[in-house]
Design a protein around this motif. Structure first.
Motif, PDB file in Angstrom:
ATOM      1  N   VAL A   1       0.852  -1.194   0.000  1.00  0.00           N
ATOM      2  CA  VAL A   1       0.000   0.000   0.000  1.00  0.00           C
ATOM      3  C   VAL A   1       0.889   1.247   0.000  1.00  0.00           C
ATOM      4  O   VAL A   1       1.940   1.263   0.660  1.00  0.00           O
ATOM      5  CB  VAL A   1      -0.921  -0.015   1.247  1.00  0.00           C
ATOM      6  CG1 VAL A   1      -1.650   1.313   1.406  1.00  0.00           C
ATOM      7  CG2 VAL A   1      -1.923  -1.137   1.137  1.00  0.00           C
TER       8      VAL A   1
ATOM      9  N   MET B   1      -4.265   5.319   2.280  1.00  0.00           N
ATOM     10  CA  MET B   1      -4.080   3.907   2.613  1.00  0.00           C
ATOM     11  C   MET B   1      -5.417   3.197   2.788  1.00  0.00           C
ATOM     12  O   MET B   1      -5.623   2.085   2.271  1.00  0.00           O
ATOM     13  CB  MET B   1      -3.246   3.784   3.892  1.00  0.00           C
ATOM     14  CG  MET B   1      -1.797   4.235   3.741  1.00  0.00           C
ATOM     15  SD  MET B   1      -0.874   4.180   5.301  1.00  0.00           S
ATOM     16  CE  MET B   1      -0.837   2.411   5.601  1.00  0.00           C
TER      17      MET B   1
ATOM     18  N   VAL C   1      -4.867   0.257   9.528  1.00  0.00           N
ATOM     19  CA  VAL C   1      -3.928   1.381   9.420  1.00  0.00           C
ATOM     20  C   VAL C   1      -3.618   1.956  10.794  1.00  0.00           C
ATOM     21  O   VAL C   1      -2.458   2.267  11.110  1.00  0.00           O
ATOM     22  CB  VAL C   1      -4.503   2.467   8.481  1.00  0.00           C
ATOM     23  CG1 VAL C   1      -3.634   3.718   8.510  1.00  0.00           C
ATOM     24  CG2 VAL C   1      -4.612   1.937   7.057  1.00  0.00           C
TER      25      VAL C   1
ATOM     26  N   VAL D   1       3.563   2.862   3.025  1.00  0.00           N
ATOM     27  CA  VAL D   1       4.087   1.827   3.914  1.00  0.00           C
ATOM     28  C   VAL D   1       5.552   1.574   3.583  1.00  0.00           C
ATOM     29  O   VAL D   1       5.937   1.501   2.413  1.00  0.00           O
ATOM     30  CB  VAL D   1       3.276   0.516   3.772  1.00  0.00           C
ATOM     31  CG1 VAL D   1       3.932  -0.615   4.545  1.00  0.00           C
ATOM     32  CG2 VAL D   1       1.863   0.718   4.256  1.00  0.00           C
TER      33      VAL D   1
ATOM     34  N   VAL E   1       4.775   2.927   9.071  1.00  0.00           N
ATOM     35  CA  VAL E   1       4.148   4.036   8.349  1.00  0.00           C
ATOM     36  C   VAL E   1       4.934   5.297   8.708  1.00  0.00           C
ATOM     37  O   VAL E   1       4.634   5.975   9.699  1.00  0.00           O
ATOM     38  CB  VAL E   1       2.659   4.187   8.731  1.00  0.00           C
ATOM     39  CG1 VAL E   1       1.996   5.274   7.889  1.00  0.00           C
ATOM     40  CG2 VAL E   1       1.924   2.864   8.560  1.00  0.00           C
TER      41      VAL E   1
ATOM     42  N   THR F   1      -2.119  10.741   4.134  1.00  0.00           N
ATOM     43  CA  THR F   1      -1.550   9.397   3.911  1.00  0.00           C
ATOM     44  C   THR F   1      -2.472   8.312   4.462  1.00  0.00           C
ATOM     45  O   THR F   1      -2.663   7.265   3.825  1.00  0.00           O
ATOM     46  CB  THR F   1      -0.168   9.299   4.579  1.00  0.00           C
ATOM     47  OG1 THR F   1       0.674  10.327   4.081  1.00  0.00           O
ATOM     48  CG2 THR F   1       0.468   7.946   4.307  1.00  0.00           C
TER      49      THR F   1
END
Length: 437
Positions: free
Chosen positions: A36, A163, A133, A39, A152, A159
Motif C-alpha cells: 500500500v 491507505m 492502518v 508503507v 508508516v 496518507t
C-alpha cells in the motif's frame, strides 16, 4: 479429481474457462504482494521475518488474505469483508421480514440481496482498513518488533486516507474478480479465491515445520505431518459427504386427464450442516478480548487475566472456550439456516409426506429431532478438527497456522469437492452418454 480436470482441458469451452480462472488467480496473487502507498516495505519485511506466523491476534484474517494482511498490501483485507457481509446478510434474512421476502422472490430477490452484500462489504472494508492502518501506525500490528512504529513513516491524515481508500478499492477489486470467476470462469468464484488464499501458505508452513524439526534434520517431522494431513483430508471428505437421507413420498394427483406426483425423493441432511461458519464465528469472538486489551493498553487485573488465558491458543481455558463456542455456533447456525416448519409446510402444500409420519406439525417435529441428533456429531467433529493446530503446537512446536487443521483444511476440502462437482456437471452436460452406450 485429476481425471475430471484432464477431461475438462480436452473440452474447448471448459479449457477457456479454466485458463480464464487461472489468469484471475495470478492477478489476485500479484495484488497480494503490492504494498500500500505510504508503507515502508523494508520495515514490514523485518517485522514479518521476526514475528514469523506467530501473530495469533490477526491470524484468521491473515490466513484468509493469503498472508497479505501482515504484508499490508493492496489486497490486505482479502475476501474477509465479503465473507463477513454475506454471513451478516444471511443472519439478518431470518430477522428482517423484508429480506426474507426478497429471498423468497427468486432470482430478482437474490440479486437485490447480492447488491446489499456489496454495499455492506464496502462499509466493512472501510472499517477494517481504518483499524488496520491505525494498528500499523501505533506499532501494535507486530508488537515487540523494534521498527514496528516505523512501518508508516508519514502519519499525516492524507496518507492515512489514501491507505484506507487503497485497501477498500483492493477489496472491491477482489470482489469483482470473484464475480468474474463465477460468471465467466468455472463458477464458485469467492470460494476459489478463499481456497487460493489459504493454499498459498501451505508450502511455507510445511517447510517451517521441516526447519524446526530435530529428528533426521526435520524430515521425520515433515513426513509425519504429511501423513497426518492425508488422514485429516480423508476424514474431512468422509464427514463432509456424509448425510442422512429422509425419504419423502408424493401422493398421486389427477389434474384433468393427467396424473401428477406419485414419485419418491429424499431430504438430504448433512452431518456437518453448518459448514465452516461455526469455526469462523468462534475464532472471531475469541479475538475480541485480546483486541480490547491491546487497544486499551490496560494493566489492570482483568487485562492481565485475559493476556494470560485468552491470548495464547495452547492455554486450557482458551481451548475449552474455543471448543464450546464451536459446538454452540454449530447448533445456532443450523437452527437459523434450516427451518423444519417451513419444509414441512412446503411438503404438505405439494402433497408430500414422510412414510410413517403424519404431514404438518408431526413432520416438523420429526425433522427437528433428526436434525438435532445429527448436529451433535457434526459439531463435535468441527471442534476436534479446529483443535488440531493446538495439538500440533504442543507436539511439533508448530505455529497457530498449522496447515492441516482448523478452518484451513475444512475450507480447502469443501471448496475442492464443490469445484470438482461443478466441473463434472459441466462435463456431463457436454458429453452425456445416457443409459445405452
Amino acid at each position: 479429481m485429476l481425471t475430471a480436470f484432464a477431461r475438462a482441458f480436452k473440452t474447448p469451452d471448459l479449457r477457456k474457462k479454466l485458463l480464464f480462472t487461472l489468469g484471475i488467480i495470478v492477478l489476485y496473487r500479484l495484488g497480494s504482494h503490492i504494498p500500500v502507498p505510504g508503507v515502508s516495505y523494508k520495515n514490514v519485511q523485518i517485522c514479518v521475518d521476526q514475528m514469523g506466523s506467530s501473530n495469533s491476534l490477526f491470524g484468521l484474517v491473515n490466513m484468509f488474505s493469503g498472508g497479505a494482511l501482515l504484508q499490508i498490501t493492496i489486497f490486505a483485507l482479502g475476501i474477509m469483508p465479503y465473507i463477513t457481509a454475506s454471513i451478516i446478510l444471511q443472519l439478518l434474512t431470518v430477522v428482517i421480514p423484508k429480506l426474507e421476502n426478497l429471498k423468497k422472490e427468486g432470482q430478482s430477490g437474490t440479486a437485490k440481496i447480492t447488491q446489499y452484500t456489496r454495499y455492506l462489504t464496502v462499509a466493512l472494508a472501510i472499517l477494517q482498513g481504518t483499524g488496520l492502518v491505525a494498528t500499523a501506525r501505533t506499532g501494535a500490528l507486530f508488537g515487540t518488533c523494534p521498527v514496528a512504529r516505523e512501518i508508516v513513516p508519514n502519519q499525516s491524515i492524507f496518507t492515512t486516507i489514501v491507505m484506507v481508500l487503497t485497501m477498500t478499492a483492493g477489496t472491491c477489486v477482489v470482489m469483482w474478480l470473484g464475480e468474474l470467476i463465477t460468471d465467466r470462469g468455472i463458477g464458485n468464484g469467492m470460494s476459489i479465491l478463499m481456497f487460493i488464499s489459504i493454499a498459498a501458505g501451505f508450502v511455507g508452513a510445511l517447510w517451517t515445520i521441516k526447519l524446526q524439526g530435530k529428528i533426521a534434520d526435520g524430515w521425520v517431522e515433515f513426513a509425519v505431518v504429511i501423513l497426518v494431513g492425508l488422514a485429516m483430508v480423508a476424514l474431512v471428505v468422509f464427514v463432509e459427504q456424509a448425510q442422512r437421507r429422509i425419504p419423502v413420498q408424493y401422493a398421486k394427483r389427477m389434474i384433468g386427464r393427467r396424473a401428477y406426483g406419485g414419485t419418491s425423493t429424499y431430504i438430504p441432511l448433512k452431518v456437518n450442516q453448518a459448514g465452516v461458519i461455526p469455526v469462523i464465528f468462534a475464532s472471531s469472538l475469541l479475538y475480541i478480548p485480546a483486541l480490547i486489551v491491546q487497544f486499551s493498553g490496560s494493566t489492570a487485573g482483568w487485562a492481565t487475566w485475559i493476556q494470560k488465558h485468552f491470548v495464547k491458543g495452547d492455554h486450557p481455558y482458551y481451548i475449552a472456550a474455543y471448543f464450546l463456542l464451536i459446538v454452540f455456533f454449530a447448533f445456532f447456525y443450523v437452527a437459523i439456516s434450516f427451518n423444519p416448519e417451513e419444509v414441512a409446510d412446503n411438503m404438505k402444500k405439494y402433497g408430500g409426506f414422510i412414510p410413517g409420519i403424519r404431514a404438518g406439525r408431526p413432520t416438523a417435529e420429526y425433522l427437528s429431532y433428526v436434525l438435532n441428533r445429527i448436529t451433535w456429531p457434526g459439531s463435535l467433529y468441527l471442534g476436534l478438527i479446529a483443535l488440531v493446530p493446538t495439538m500440533a503446537l504442543a507436539g511439533f512446536g508448530a505455529n497457530q497456522n498449522f496447515p492441516f487443521g482448523g478452518t484451513s483444511i475444512l475450507i480447502i476440502v469443501g471448496v475442492g469437492l464443490e469445484t470438482v462437482k461443478q466441473i463434472e456437471s459441466q462435463l456431463q452436460q457436454r458429453n452425456y452418454e445416457g443409459f445405452l452406450r
